[in-house]
Design a protein around this motif. Structure first.
Motif, PDB file in Angstrom:
ATOM      1  N   MET A 191       0.766  -1.159   0.040  1.00  0.00           N
ATOM      2  CA  MET A 191      -0.001   0.054   0.049  1.00  0.00           C
ATOM      3  C   MET A 191       0.926   1.408   0.036  1.00  0.00           C
ATOM      4  SD  MET A 191      -3.110  -0.730   2.488  1.00  0.00           S
ATOM      5  CE  MET A 191      -4.475  -1.876   2.095  1.00  0.00           C
ATOM      6  N   GLU A 194       2.363   1.793  -3.344  1.00  0.00           N
ATOM      7  CA  GLU A 194       1.189   2.196  -4.550  1.00  0.00           C
ATOM      8  C   GLU A 194       0.940   3.861  -4.166  1.00  0.00           C
ATOM      9  OE1 GLU A 194      -1.325   1.964  -7.734  1.00  0.00           O
ATOM     10  OE2 GLU A 194       0.547   1.100  -6.862  1.00  0.00           O
ATOM     11  N   GLU A 195       0.539   3.918  -2.855  1.00  0.00           N
ATOM     12  CA  GLU A 195       0.128   5.398  -2.493  1.00  0.00           C
ATOM     13  C   GLU A 195       1.167   6.466  -2.999  1.00  0.00           C
ATOM     14  OE1 GLU A 195      -0.231   5.091   1.823  1.00  0.00           O
ATOM     15  OE2 GLU A 195      -2.311   4.574   1.610  1.00  0.00           O
ATOM     16  N   ASP A 196       2.707   6.223  -2.921  1.00  0.00           N
ATOM     17  CA  ASP A 196       3.604   6.882  -3.193  1.00  0.00           C
ATOM     18  C   ASP A 196       3.785   6.926  -4.877  1.00  0.00           C
ATOM     19  OD1 ASP A 196       5.984   8.531  -2.773  1.00  0.00           O
ATOM     20  OD2 ASP A 196       7.330   7.012  -3.799  1.00  0.00           O
ATOM     21  N   ARG A 199       0.643   9.169  -5.874  1.00  0.00           N
ATOM     22  CA  ARG A 199       0.982  10.888  -5.395  1.00  0.00           C
ATOM     23  C   ARG A 199       1.921  11.387  -6.294  1.00  0.00           C
ATOM     24  NH1 ARG A 199       5.203  12.874  -3.137  1.00  0.00           N
ATOM     25  NH2 ARG A 199       5.944  10.885  -2.558  1.00  0.00           N
ATOM     26  N   ARG A 207      -8.345  12.155  -9.977  1.00  0.00           N
ATOM     27  CA  ARG A 207      -7.991  10.682  -9.003  1.00  0.00           C
ATOM     28  C   ARG A 207      -9.248   9.880  -8.708  1.00  0.00           C
ATOM     29  NH1 ARG A 207      -3.697  12.193  -4.740  1.00  0.00           N
ATOM     30  NH2 ARG A 207      -2.443  12.649  -6.704  1.00  0.00           N
ATOM     31  N   TRP A 212      -7.577   7.127  -3.779  1.00  0.00           N
ATOM     32  CA  TRP A 212      -7.439   8.084  -2.622  1.00  0.00           C
ATOM     33  C   TRP A 212      -7.460   7.126  -1.374  1.00  0.00           C
ATOM     34  CZ3 TRP A 212      -6.279  12.938  -2.307  1.00  0.00           C
ATOM     35  CH2 TRP A 212      -6.529  13.794  -3.372  1.00  0.00           C
ATOM     36  N   ASP A 213      -8.110   5.974  -1.368  1.00  0.00           N
ATOM     37  CA  ASP A 213      -7.975   5.121  -0.119  1.00  0.00           C
ATOM     38  C   ASP A 213      -7.894   3.610  -0.442  1.00  0.00           C
ATOM     39  OD1 ASP A 213      -8.686   4.040   2.311  1.00  0.00           O
ATOM     40  OD2 ASP A 213     -10.913   4.647   2.424  1.00  0.00           O
ATOM     41  N   LEU A 214      -6.763   3.187  -0.311  1.00  0.00           N
ATOM     42  CA  LEU A 214      -6.671   1.881  -0.701  1.00  0.00           C
ATOM     43  C   LEU A 214      -7.318   0.880   0.337  1.00  0.00           C
ATOM     44  CD1 LEU A 214      -2.882   1.914  -1.672  1.00  0.00           C
ATOM     45  CD2 LEU A 214      -4.810   2.418  -3.164  1.00  0.00           C
ATOM     46  N   LYS A 248      -9.857  14.846  -0.911  1.00  0.00           N
ATOM     47  CA  LYS A 248     -10.020  13.516  -0.893  1.00  0.00           C
ATOM     48  C   LYS A 248     -11.595  13.257  -0.264  1.00  0.00           C
ATOM     49  CE  LYS A 248      -8.389   9.688   1.914  1.00  0.00           C
ATOM     50  NZ  LYS A 248      -7.599   9.103   2.872  1.00  0.00           N
TER      51      LYS A 248
END
Length: 301
Positions: A191, A194-196, A199, A207, A212-214, A248
């Motif tokens: 996670m 992937e978040e990086d 971003r 997006r 926004w929310d894994l 978000k």
């Protein structure tokens, strides 16, 4: 984020003024027309056939990750070569400079971007037929990507990445954020990575909620492009973002509204709503969206 600079004279820097052999082309580099963190796009012309203009994208790769993004961009553009709604890649090369590598991508020059066209309209809204014609061009390009095996998600669809070609067709560009890695992220370390990536390589206003929310545990797939297409269609129609604050919470709560004016047909507003469904499974796929657009244009919208 690209910063366009059409009217900003400055001292010669970078590649400006140089003549470079790239593949079987010899090009003369003129002024910079856009720049990002480690890349710059120049206007260039063919040194042999002086009337032919190009856009030269110069990317400095400081690590393996940035080199991989460039290689991915080249690979996708070669795969989509000849598609009328994709900016053509004419030549490319990568120079090994020791600590860094420098990539040069030569593309057809397109003078106008969709974001420039929309920003310059003031309060002059587009007619429905114009909207559907522009949007069909975009969907045609996305269709070509999503029909690959596995499907290729663009992941950064936005008005800035759509250019008007000399043939009058809108063309998709900037394939550095593409992905075929469609999955549900379960492990915290996965996670975080992937978040990086999200971003760094996607644009907040376009997006999708699952990006926004894994922790929603939705599969992140090519359906993120359908959400972005919904945001793009809203922008084309109403000349503003569906999610003004790029927040978000706004996105996760589906907190947007269809303005009362201008009054468009319900088919158009329903298409926006369908594409902006919070759950990826509830959104149409690109085949359904494209078929619907073709049907509307056939009816004379």
């Amino acid at each position: 984020m690209w910063r366009f600079k059409p009217f900003m004279p400055k001292e010669q820097a970078g590649l400006e003024g140089r003549t470079i052999d790239i593949g079987n082309l010899k090009i003369q580099v003129r002024n910079a027309i856009a720049e990002g963190g480690f890349s710059c796009v120049y206007l260039a012309r063919d040194a042999i056939h002086g009337t032919k203009q190009y856009a030269l994208k110069h990317i400095i790769c400081n690590d393996e990750e940035s080199l991989e993004l460039v290689m991915r961009e080249i690979s996708v553009m070669k795969l989509l070569k000849g598609h009328p709604n994709v900016v053509p890649l004419s030549a490319h090369t990568i120079f090994d400079m020791g600590r860094t590598k420098e990539a040069l991508l030569v593309m057809d020059y397109c003078e106008k971007s969709l974001v420039t066209m929309l920003d310059n309209r003031g309060a002059g809204f587009l007619e429905e037929k114009q909207i559907f014609t522009i949007f069909r061009d975009v969907c045609n390009a996305v269709f070509a990507m999503h029909c690959q095996s596995p499907p290729i998600a663009h992941r950064d669809l936005k008005a800035e990445n759509l250019l008007l070609g000399p043939d009058g067709l809108w063309k998709l560009c900037d394939f550095g954020s593409t992905s075929t890695n469609h999955k549900r992220f379960e492990k915290p370390e996965e996670m975080g990575i992937e978040e990086d990536n999200i971003r760094k390589h996607t644009t907040p206003a376009y997006r999708a909620p699952e990006m926004w929310d894994l922790f929603r545990r939705d599969i992140i797939s090519e359906k993120v492009d359908i959400w972005a297409l919904g945001c793009l269609l809203y922008r084309i129609c109403y000349l503003k973002s569906a999610f003004d604050g790029e927040s978000k919470l706004q996105v996760l709560n589906g907190n947007y509204r269809i303005p009362e004016l201008p009054k468009y047909c319900t088919s158009l507003t329903d298409l926006i709503r369908d594409m902006l469904q919070s759950s990826p499974d509830s959104r149409p796929d690109i085949t359904q969206a494209s078929t619907f657009l073709d049907w509307l244009l056939l009816l004379g919208f």
